[in-house]
Write a protein that holds these residues in place. Structure first.
Motif, PDB file in Angstrom:
ATOM      1  N   ARG A  41       0.827  -1.217   0.000  1.00  0.00           N
ATOM      2  CA  ARG A  41       0.000   0.000   0.000  1.00  0.00           C
ATOM      3  C   ARG A  41       0.858   1.264   0.000  1.00  0.00           C
ATOM      4  N   ASP A  42       1.761   1.381   0.972  1.00  0.00           N
ATOM      5  CA  ASP A  42       2.539   2.625   1.070  1.00  0.00           C
ATOM      6  C   ASP A  42       3.458   2.819  -0.130  1.00  0.00           C
ATOM      7  N   GLU A  43       4.026   1.717  -0.630  1.00  0.00           N
ATOM      8  CA  GLU A  43       4.957   1.854  -1.770  1.00  0.00           C
ATOM      9  C   GLU A  43       4.205   2.304  -3.011  1.00  0.00           C
ATOM     10  N   ILE A  44       3.000   1.772  -3.216  1.00  0.00           N
ATOM     11  CA  ILE A  44       2.223   2.147  -4.403  1.00  0.00           C
ATOM     12  C   ILE A  44       1.767   3.603  -4.278  1.00  0.00           C
ATOM     13  N   LEU A  45       1.308   3.998  -3.088  1.00  0.00           N
ATOM     14  CA  LEU A  45       0.900   5.402  -2.900  1.00  0.00           C
ATOM     15  C   LEU A  45       2.093   6.326  -3.102  1.00  0.00           C
ATOM     16  N   GLY A  46       3.276   5.871  -2.648  1.00  0.00           N
ATOM     17  CA  GLY A  46       4.499   6.662  -2.855  1.00  0.00           C
ATOM     18  C   GLY A  46       4.812   6.828  -4.330  1.00  0.00           C
ATOM     19  N   ALA A  47       4.635   5.747  -5.096  1.00  0.00           N
ATOM     20  CA  ALA A  47       4.902   5.815  -6.547  1.00  0.00           C
ATOM     21  C   ALA A  47       3.929   6.801  -7.206  1.00  0.00           C
ATOM     22  N   ILE A  48       2.663   6.762  -6.784  1.00  0.00           N
ATOM     23  CA  ILE A  48       1.662   7.673  -7.359  1.00  0.00           C
ATOM     24  C   ILE A  48       2.013   9.116  -7.007  1.00  0.00           C
ATOM     25  N   ALA A  49       2.400   9.335  -5.728  1.00  0.00           N
ATOM     26  CA  ALA A  49       2.681  10.709  -5.259  1.00  0.00           C
ATOM     27  C   ALA A  49       3.873  11.310  -5.987  1.00  0.00           C
ATOM     28  N   LYS A  50       4.735  10.472  -6.548  1.00  0.00           N
ATOM     29  CA  LYS A  50       5.891  10.993  -7.306  1.00  0.00           C
ATOM     30  C   LYS A  50       5.428  11.661  -8.602  1.00  0.00           C
TER      31      LYS A  50
END
Lengths: 87, 87
Positions: A41-50
C-alpha cells in the motif's frame, strides 16, 4: 477478470478533476499467510505521489482482509493543475 | 466502486498458488492528457517484485487507453514458496 467494463461504466460525467482508482486483490492459497497488501500500500501510494500531487482529503483507502482474499481499494481525485503537471 | 464483490466472486477453487490482481484506472477530465498509467506500471511492478518472487511467464499485463479512461490490469500468479517467503 473483466473489471475494465466496470470502470468504463462508472465513468462519471466529464469531471473537473482527473481520477485515479486502484484495486488490488491478494488471493492466498493458504488461509492466513502474508499481509502483502499492507506492505504494498505505502509503496504504491508513494509511486503515485511521485507523479501527481495528492490532496490528503481527496484520497480514499479501504483495505479488507478475508480468510483467503484481501483487497485494497484506493480512489484519488487529482486536482486538474496537478494532472497537467504530470503530463 | 464495489469491485471487491467481483474479486470475491472470482475467487477460484483453493489454488496451489497465491494470486495478485491489480486494476488501475485513470479517468481524465480532459481528452488526451498524461499517460500516467504507463509511468506508474513499472514502479508498481517493481514494488511488488520487492516482496514476492515473480515468474515472468506467470504475469499478465494489459493496458488500454481510451479517450477519457485508461486502464492497467495486472494478474500475477505467485509460486507458493515465494508467497511464504513474503510472510
Amino acid at each position: 477478470m473483466n473489471l475494465r467494463r466496470l470502470f468504463s461504466r462508472t465513468c462519471s460525467a466529464p469531471a473537473a478533476r482527473d481520477r485515479l482508482q486502484l484495486l488490488l486483490a491478494h488471493e492466498r492459497a493458504a488461509v492466513g499467510g502474508s499481509d502483502l497488501l499492507a506492505k504494498l500500500r505505502d509503496e504504491i501510494l508513494g509511486a503515485i505521489a511521485k507523479h501527481v500531487q495528492i490532496d490528503g482529503d481527496k484520497v480514499s483507502i479501504k483495505m479488507e482482509r478475508g480468510d483467503q482474499v484481501s483487497t485494497l481499494a484506493v480512489d484519488i481525485e487529482i486536482p486538474f493543475e496537478a494532472a497537467k503537471k504530470a503530463a
